[in-house]
Design a protein around this motif. Structure first.
Motif, mmCIF file in Angstrom:
data_model
loop_
_atom_site.group_PDB
_atom_site.id
_atom_site.type_symbol
_atom_site.label_atom_id
_atom_site.label_comp_id
_atom_site.label_asym_id
_atom_site.label_seq_id
_atom_site.Cartn_x
_atom_site.Cartn_y
_atom_site.Cartn_z
ATOM 1 N N CYS A 269 110.455 35.340 115.398
ATOM 2 C CA CYS A 269 109.421 36.116 116.089
ATOM 3 C C CYS A 269 109.670 36.065 117.606
ATOM 4 C CB CYS A 269 108.052 35.527 115.733
ATOM 5 S SG CYS A 269 106.692 36.415 116.448
ATOM 6 N N GLU A 293 114.700 44.185 115.168
ATOM 7 C CA GLU A 293 113.441 44.133 114.386
ATOM 8 C C GLU A 293 113.729 44.379 112.904
ATOM 9 O OE1 GLU A 293 109.513 45.071 116.491
ATOM 10 O OE2 GLU A 293 110.782 46.821 116.855
ATOM 11 N N LYS A 294 114.649 45.322 112.645
ATOM 12 C CA LYS A 294 114.960 45.682 111.250
ATOM 13 C C LYS A 294 115.603 44.496 110.518
ATOM 14 C CE LYS A 294 117.074 49.303 108.548
ATOM 15 N NZ LYS A 294 118.144 50.258 108.503
ATOM 16 N N THR A 297 113.178 41.769 109.733
ATOM 17 C CA THR A 297 112.303 42.176 108.630
ATOM 18 C C THR A 297 113.032 42.099 107.287
ATOM 19 O OG1 THR A 297 111.288 43.684 110.183
ATOM 20 C CG2 THR A 297 110.710 44.003 107.881
ATOM 21 N N ARG A 303 107.864 38.954 112.531
ATOM 22 C CA ARG A 303 108.153 39.505 113.854
ATOM 23 C C ARG A 303 106.880 39.745 114.651
ATOM 24 N NH1 ARG A 303 108.842 45.598 113.529
ATOM 25 N NH2 ARG A 303 107.869 46.078 111.566
ATOM 26 N N GLU A 304 105.746 39.359 114.066
ATOM 27 C CA GLU A 304 104.480 39.528 114.789
ATOM 28 C C GLU A 304 103.815 38.174 114.958
ATOM 29 O OE1 GLU A 304 102.042 42.662 113.500
ATOM 30 O OE2 GLU A 304 103.707 44.072 113.760
#
Ligand SMILES: NC(=O)c1ccc[n+]([C@@H]2O[C@H](COP(=O)([O-])OP(=O)(O)OC[C@H]3O[C@@H](n4cnc5c(N)ncnc54)[C@H](O)[C@@H]3O)[C@@H](O)[C@H]2O)c1
Length: 358
Positions: A269, A293-294, A297, A303-304
């Motif tokens: 993150c 980000e991809k 995920t 990532r949040e």
């Protein structure tokens, strides 16, 4: 079996990587200089790997063992003193060798005990988590936590060698394995765009622990870390790049009280946040951010930031980060995939806006 050398003049050592090498007596022998050994491990790892490791050592050495409780909460000075007690009670001389068999917690504590024992004993790292194999066992950072801060007590103390037996990953829980992938992504982001592309192209094989694919990403990650450590052993310069995502990550871990999220999850993150910040200061393009980000995920990493953490709390922890040197925040940013930079004096308002965007 492959080797990467960490080049540190008189203290250079190999990272030996292979399969089924844990119990091969010949592998470790050149790195053990006395007939005494203390193997330090924990109660989860001992039933799995202590016997095979000892089998390879027993005929040539006097081997003592110490099995500690499992968990980050035991990474304390008190537990470290138990290692010292075991050495003294068994009359280990200064030229003894400690072997750390386990993840980063066991490696950091055993290395620190070795650094302290009679002003410096030998030690060998046998990392059994992905995170320890690609990151914590290499580079000589050792230490324990203090109630007021993570890794606040420690020493630089390089091992005699690092032995990575890829077979140990077979028993590692998937969540721990995936958390270790965060440090592999970090290696790609810091120093090898080809590794990053390889991770994108082989994500499913990696998640399925395909042996050949794993061997490649572990070797590459170790090589990148070894290269950075060889240039700056004591973190006076480029070694700080290895903290990519860690200032944000540590703030998340502190906010959560070191519960709920694993270190690698917080780092993943943190790397996304560092990439967003890099876009904000016009160092990184949106396309690269999207790729990061991809990949995070796809690997199932967060990532949040957790909703329960307040922006104020996060910024407060980031201020206390021991990597800060000036007035503003010092963070590792990205210029591209494969190229990072140390950015000084980052305005707190910018971080605030970034975190509030969540
Ligand atoms: N020294 C450094 O440079 C450095 C770098 C990064 C992280 N660290 C430290 O590393 C620690 C985290 O390390 P970690 O992620 O390896 O955690 P860990 O050592 O707690 O291991 C994670 C869990 O997996 C279990 N385990 C380990 N190997 C196993 C196996 N093969 N099969 C089944 N279970 C297994 C452990 O018993 C533990 O429950 C933190 O304390 C962090 O501060 C140090």
């Amino acid at each position: 079996m492959k080797q990467q050398i960490v080049s540190l003049e008189g203290r250079s050592y190999p990272i030996i990587i292979g399969r089924g090498i844990l119990g091969e007596s010949k592998t470790l022998q050149p790195y053990i200089i006395s007939d005494q050994i203390l193997v330090v491990t924990n109660e989860t790892i001992a039933p799995l790997y202590l016997a095979p490791l000892k089998k390879g050592l027993i005929s040539d050495y006097h081997v003592d063992e110490l099995v500690l409780p499992d968990g980050e909460k035991y990474k304390t000075m008190g537990t470290c003193l138990k290692i010292i007690d075991a050495l003294l009670e068994n009359q280990h001389r200064r030229n003894t060798t400690l072997i750390a068999l386990g993840g980063g917690v066991i490696g950091d504590m055993t290395g620190f005990a070795a650094a302290m024992y009679q002003r410096g004993a030998n030690f060998i790292q046998v990392p059994t988590t992905l995170l320890a194999q690609v990151d914590s066992s290499v580079g000589g950072k050792t230490g324990v936590n203090h109630p007021l801060g993570k890794n606040m007590l420690g020493a630089f103390h390089q091992p005699q060698c690092v032995l990575v037996d890829l077979d140990t990953l077979d028993t590692l829980p998937q969540r721990e394995f995936v958390a270790g992938l965060a440090e592999v992504i970090k290696a790609g982001l810091l120093g090898d765009s080809d590794l990053f592309t390889y991770l994108e192209q082989n994500s499913q094989a990696i998640l399925n622990k395909d042996p050949e694919v794993l061997a490649y990403i572990i070797e590459r990650s170790c090589a990148i870390k070894a290269d950075i450590v060889a240039q700056d052993e004591r973190e006076n310069g480029c070694r700080a790049l290895l903290n990519l995502g860690h200032t944000f990550g540590h703030a998340i871990e502190t906010g959560l009280g070191y519960k709920d999220w694993l270190h690698g999850e917080a780092v993943a993150c943190g790397m996304v946040l560092a990439a967003k910040l890099s876009c904000k200061i016009n160092a990184l393009d949106e396309g690269a951010l999207n790729r990061i980000e991809k990949l995070v995920t796809i690997f199932g990493l967060p990532r949040e930031i957790p909703k329960e953490l307040s922006v104020q709390e996060l910024i407060q922890s980031m201020r206390l980060d021991k990597k800060n040197v000036g007035k503003g925040l010092r963070l590792i940013t990205l210029e591209n995939i494969g190229k990072a930079a140390i950015t000084e004096d980052i305005n707190e308002n910018m971080i605030k806006q970034l975190l509030e965007g969540y």
